[in-house]
Scaffold this motif. Structure first.
Motif, mmCIF file in Angstrom:
data_model
loop_
_atom_site.group_PDB
_atom_site.id
_atom_site.type_symbol
_atom_site.label_atom_id
_atom_site.label_comp_id
_atom_site.label_asym_id
_atom_site.label_seq_id
_atom_site.Cartn_x
_atom_site.Cartn_y
_atom_site.Cartn_z
ATOM 1 N N PRO A 92 33.071 9.441 41.231
ATOM 2 C CA PRO A 92 31.671 9.815 41.481
ATOM 3 C C PRO A 92 30.870 9.979 40.184
ATOM 4 C CG PRO A 92 33.060 11.729 41.751
ATOM 5 C CD PRO A 92 33.977 10.557 41.491
ATOM 6 N N SER A 93 29.584 9.696 40.282
ATOM 7 C CA SER A 93 28.657 9.847 39.166
ATOM 8 C C SER A 93 27.263 10.091 39.745
ATOM 9 C CB SER A 93 28.657 8.573 38.314
ATOM 10 O OG SER A 93 27.727 8.659 37.265
ATOM 11 N N ILE A 94 26.388 10.660 38.945
ATOM 12 C CA ILE A 94 25.002 10.851 39.375
ATOM 13 C C ILE A 94 24.143 9.785 38.712
ATOM 14 C CG2 ILE A 94 22.996 12.379 39.348
ATOM 15 C CD1 ILE A 94 24.948 14.735 39.290
ATOM 16 N N THR A 122 26.981 11.203 34.454
ATOM 17 C CA THR A 122 25.683 10.673 34.852
ATOM 18 C C THR A 122 25.538 9.247 34.339
ATOM 19 O OG1 THR A 122 24.627 11.565 32.862
ATOM 20 C CG2 THR A 122 24.545 12.931 34.848
ATOM 21 N N VAL A 135 24.166 10.818 44.075
ATOM 22 C CA VAL A 135 25.594 10.677 43.803
ATOM 23 C C VAL A 135 26.068 9.329 44.335
ATOM 24 C CG1 VAL A 135 27.886 11.635 44.226
ATOM 25 C CG2 VAL A 135 25.934 13.169 43.916
ATOM 26 N N GLU A 181 29.503 6.369 44.031
ATOM 27 C CA GLU A 181 30.919 6.232 43.691
ATOM 28 C C GLU A 181 31.193 4.793 43.288
ATOM 29 O OE1 GLU A 181 35.235 6.571 45.838
ATOM 30 O OE2 GLU A 181 33.620 7.822 46.596
#
Length: 84
Positions: free
Chosen positions: A65-67, A34, A58, A60
């Motif tokens: 990928p990350s939130i 995150t 989400v 990238e």
């Protein structure tokens, strides 16, 4: 999304405000990351070990990928019932 807290890293943005990067485990045991930008860190801080409910989008960056967190809350732990 719900996640079990693993760790976080505090960094300072260009304006010297605090932001975080967090790592969590999902229900299947997979890691996810995150990103907590300064406009949300004071409203939704980390509150130690436990499970968190995470709302975000989400994204990238650099193929990973990350939130990006919009809302963030530690979930309460249900007490073990006393057996009699």
């Amino acid at each position: 999304m719900a996640g079990l807290y693993v760790c976080e890293k505090t960094v300072h943005a260009k304006n010297n405000k605090k932001m975080w990067f967090g790592t969590f485990l999902d229900a299947d045991g997979n890691f996810f990351d995150t990103t907590h930008f300064p406009n949300y860190t004071s409203i939704y801080p980390f509150r130690g070990k436990g499970c968190y409910l995470i709302l975000g989008k989400v994204v990238e960056d650099f193929g990973f990928p990350s939130i990006e967190v919009i809302r963030f809350a530690k979930l309460p732990i249900k007490e073990n019932p006393v057996l009699e």
